[in-house]
Write a protein that holds these residues in place. Structure first.
Motif, PDB file in Angstrom:
ATOM      1  N   THR A  89       0.215  -5.351  -5.403  1.00 45.83           N
ATOM      2  CA  THR A  89      -0.774  -5.198  -4.329  1.00 45.83           C
ATOM      3  C   THR A  89      -2.068  -4.587  -4.857  1.00 45.83           C
ATOM      4  OG1 THR A  89       0.945  -4.957  -2.639  1.00 45.83           O
ATOM      5  CG2 THR A  89      -1.241  -4.081  -2.103  1.00 45.83           C
ATOM      6  N   THR A  92      -4.013  -6.926  -7.068  1.00 48.82           N
ATOM      7  CA  THR A  92      -4.686  -7.962  -6.272  1.00 48.82           C
ATOM      8  C   THR A  92      -6.047  -7.480  -5.785  1.00 48.82           C
ATOM      9  OG1 THR A  92      -2.583  -8.889  -5.517  1.00 48.82           O
ATOM     10  CG2 THR A  92      -4.523  -9.416  -4.207  1.00 48.82           C
ATOM     11  N   TYR A  93      -6.099  -6.224  -5.330  1.00 44.18           N
ATOM     12  CA  TYR A  93      -7.375  -5.673  -4.857  1.00 44.18           C
ATOM     13  C   TYR A  93      -8.325  -5.382  -6.016  1.00 44.18           C
ATOM     14  CZ  TYR A  93      -5.925  -5.246  -0.001  1.00 44.18           C
ATOM     15  OH  TYR A  93      -5.541  -5.527   1.287  1.00 44.18           O
ATOM     16  N   ASN A  96      -9.911  -8.628  -6.937  1.00 48.64           N
ATOM     17  CA  ASN A  96     -10.650  -9.302  -5.860  1.00 48.64           C
ATOM     18  C   ASN A  96     -11.531  -8.280  -5.153  1.00 48.64           C
ATOM     19  OD1 ASN A  96     -11.622 -10.865  -3.788  1.00 48.64           O
ATOM     20  ND2 ASN A  96      -9.622 -11.635  -3.143  1.00 48.64           N
ATOM     21  N   ASN A  98     -13.952  -8.519  -3.322  1.00 50.23           N
ATOM     22  CA  ASN A  98     -14.396  -8.888  -1.976  1.00 50.23           C
ATOM     23  C   ASN A  98     -13.409  -8.455  -0.899  1.00 50.23           C
ATOM     24  OD1 ASN A  98     -16.758 -10.192  -2.915  1.00 50.23           O
ATOM     25  ND2 ASN A  98     -15.596 -12.058  -3.372  1.00 50.23           N
ATOM     26  N   LYS A  99     -12.202  -8.076  -1.316  1.00 54.53           N
ATOM     27  CA  LYS A  99     -11.194  -7.613  -0.358  1.00 54.53           C
ATOM     28  C   LYS A  99     -11.343  -6.106  -0.179  1.00 54.53           C
ATOM     29  CE  LYS A  99      -7.068  -9.140  -0.095  1.00 54.53           C
ATOM     30  NZ  LYS A  99      -5.640  -9.469  -0.348  1.00 54.53           N
ATOM     31  N   THR A 100     -11.352  -5.676   1.066  1.00 53.97           N
ATOM     32  CA  THR A 100     -11.473  -4.249   1.363  1.00 53.97           C
ATOM     33  C   THR A 100     -10.089  -3.677   1.670  1.00 53.97           C
ATOM     34  OG1 THR A 100     -13.691  -4.573   2.275  1.00 53.97           O
ATOM     35  CG2 THR A 100     -12.543  -2.526   2.844  1.00 53.97           C
ATOM     36  N   MET A 101      -9.743  -2.632   0.947  1.00 55.10           N
ATOM     37  CA  MET A 101      -8.405  -2.071   1.090  1.00 55.10           C
ATOM     38  C   MET A 101      -8.340  -0.950   2.120  1.00 55.10           C
ATOM     39  SD  MET A 101      -5.964  -0.770  -2.007  1.00 55.10           S
ATOM     40  CE  MET A 101      -4.189  -0.943  -1.847  1.00 55.10           C
ATOM     41  N   LYS A 105      -4.635   2.690   3.159  1.00 56.43           N
ATOM     42  CA  LYS A 105      -3.747   1.767   2.469  1.00 56.43           C
ATOM     43  C   LYS A 105      -3.721   2.069   0.974  1.00 56.43           C
ATOM     44  CE  LYS A 105      -2.622  -3.146   2.067  1.00 56.43           C
ATOM     45  NZ  LYS A 105      -2.985  -4.535   2.467  1.00 56.43           N
ATOM     46  N   GLU A 219     -12.857   3.139  -4.077  1.00 57.74           N
ATOM     47  CA  GLU A 219     -13.343   1.847  -4.592  1.00 57.74           C
ATOM     48  C   GLU A 219     -13.813   1.973  -6.043  1.00 57.74           C
ATOM     49  OE1 GLU A 219     -16.271   0.632  -1.747  1.00 57.74           O
ATOM     50  OE2 GLU A 219     -14.782  -0.431  -0.527  1.00 57.74           O
TER      51      GLU A 219
END
Length: 258
Positions: A89, A92-93, A96, A98-101, A105, A219
């Motif tokens: 998981t 993956t973030y 990527n 562009n994905k906001t976690m 989370k 981030e």
């Protein structure tokens, strides 16, 4: 009985019946020898029965410990399988942007990575019998050989788990030290798999209010190349641990069938 035989001998000597006395003496010797042989047979039988009972008790106790080990291996398998999910998981973030976690989370998936599993070997019965030399009289030599190999291979579990623990301490924790730990809340430990309860720890940390207004820039952590390197390294070690655990489970199942 002894007095009876002695009286017979005395009567034969007094009557000067030498030939009868010799026959009687030989017969008495034969009876004594037969008695000794019978006593030895009884003693051997008793010793064999004791040895059989000792061996049966040994394998009964080993079976109890193997079943404990079976439960432990299932726990290890689940622990490391979940670890793979958390690493997957996060990776993956990381890959990527562009994905906001979200910080909540992030905290839930990061916290389990601080925990490693400690290996436990249930081999007290085997090692005690081995140190006492009890195996010398056992019949199930092949089974003992398989058990010996099984317990010896436990070092593979120890080395694998130790590798993950050292990697956490040397690589993961230094990365996370750059992040203020005010992201921890009462839900942060929800995904943590641990034999003892850790919820009290997270509840305690969450109960202490933070008035500093510091923002945990998670981030920035996700963008750190070191984190990606860590996630991949941890994933490789965890897959290795699962492979070793699976092999040990197979060996254990074969032992239980015997």
């Amino acid at each position: 009985m002894i007095k009876f035989f002695r009286k017979i001998r005395q009567n034969l000597i007094m009557e000067n019946q030498t030939s009868k006395y010799l026959k009687y003496a030989i017969g008495e010797i034969i009876l004594v020898v037969i008695g000794i042989l019978i006593a030895l047979q009884i003693n051997n039988w008793n010793e064999n029965q004791k040895a059989k009972q000792l061996e049966a008790n040994f394998f009964d106790n080993v079976l109890i410990e193997l079943k404990k080990d079976q439960l432990k291996l299932n726990y290890y398998k689940n622990f490391h399988t979940k670890r793979i999910e958390y690493l997957d998981t996060l990776l993956t973030y990381v890959r990527n942007p562009n994905k906001t976690m979200g910080i909540d989370k992030f905290g839930m998936y990061v916290e389990p990575l601080f925990y490693a599993s400690d290996p436990t070997n249930y081999n007290i019965t085997f090692e005690s019998a081995k140190s006492l030399g009890t195996f010398n009289n056992f019949k199930e030599k092949e089974l003992l050989k398989d058990l010996s190999q099984y317990y010896t291979d436990f070092t593979l579990i120890e080395k694998s788990f130790s590798s993950i623990s050292r990697f956490i301490e040397n690589q993961f924790e230094p990365i996370m030290y750059t992040l203020p730990e005010n992201y921890i809340n009462k839900n942060t430990g929800n995904l943590v798999i641990n034999e003892g309860s850790v919820q009290e720890f997270y509840n305690k940390v969450a109960s202490i209010k933070d008035y500093r207004g510091i923002t945990a820039d998670y981030e920035k952590i996700l963008k750190t190349p070191k984190l990606e390197n860590y996630l991949i390294g941890d994933m490789g070690r965890t897959f290795g641990a699962i492979s070793i655990i699976s092999t040990r489970q197979h060996m254990l199942n074969q032992l239980l069938k015997n």
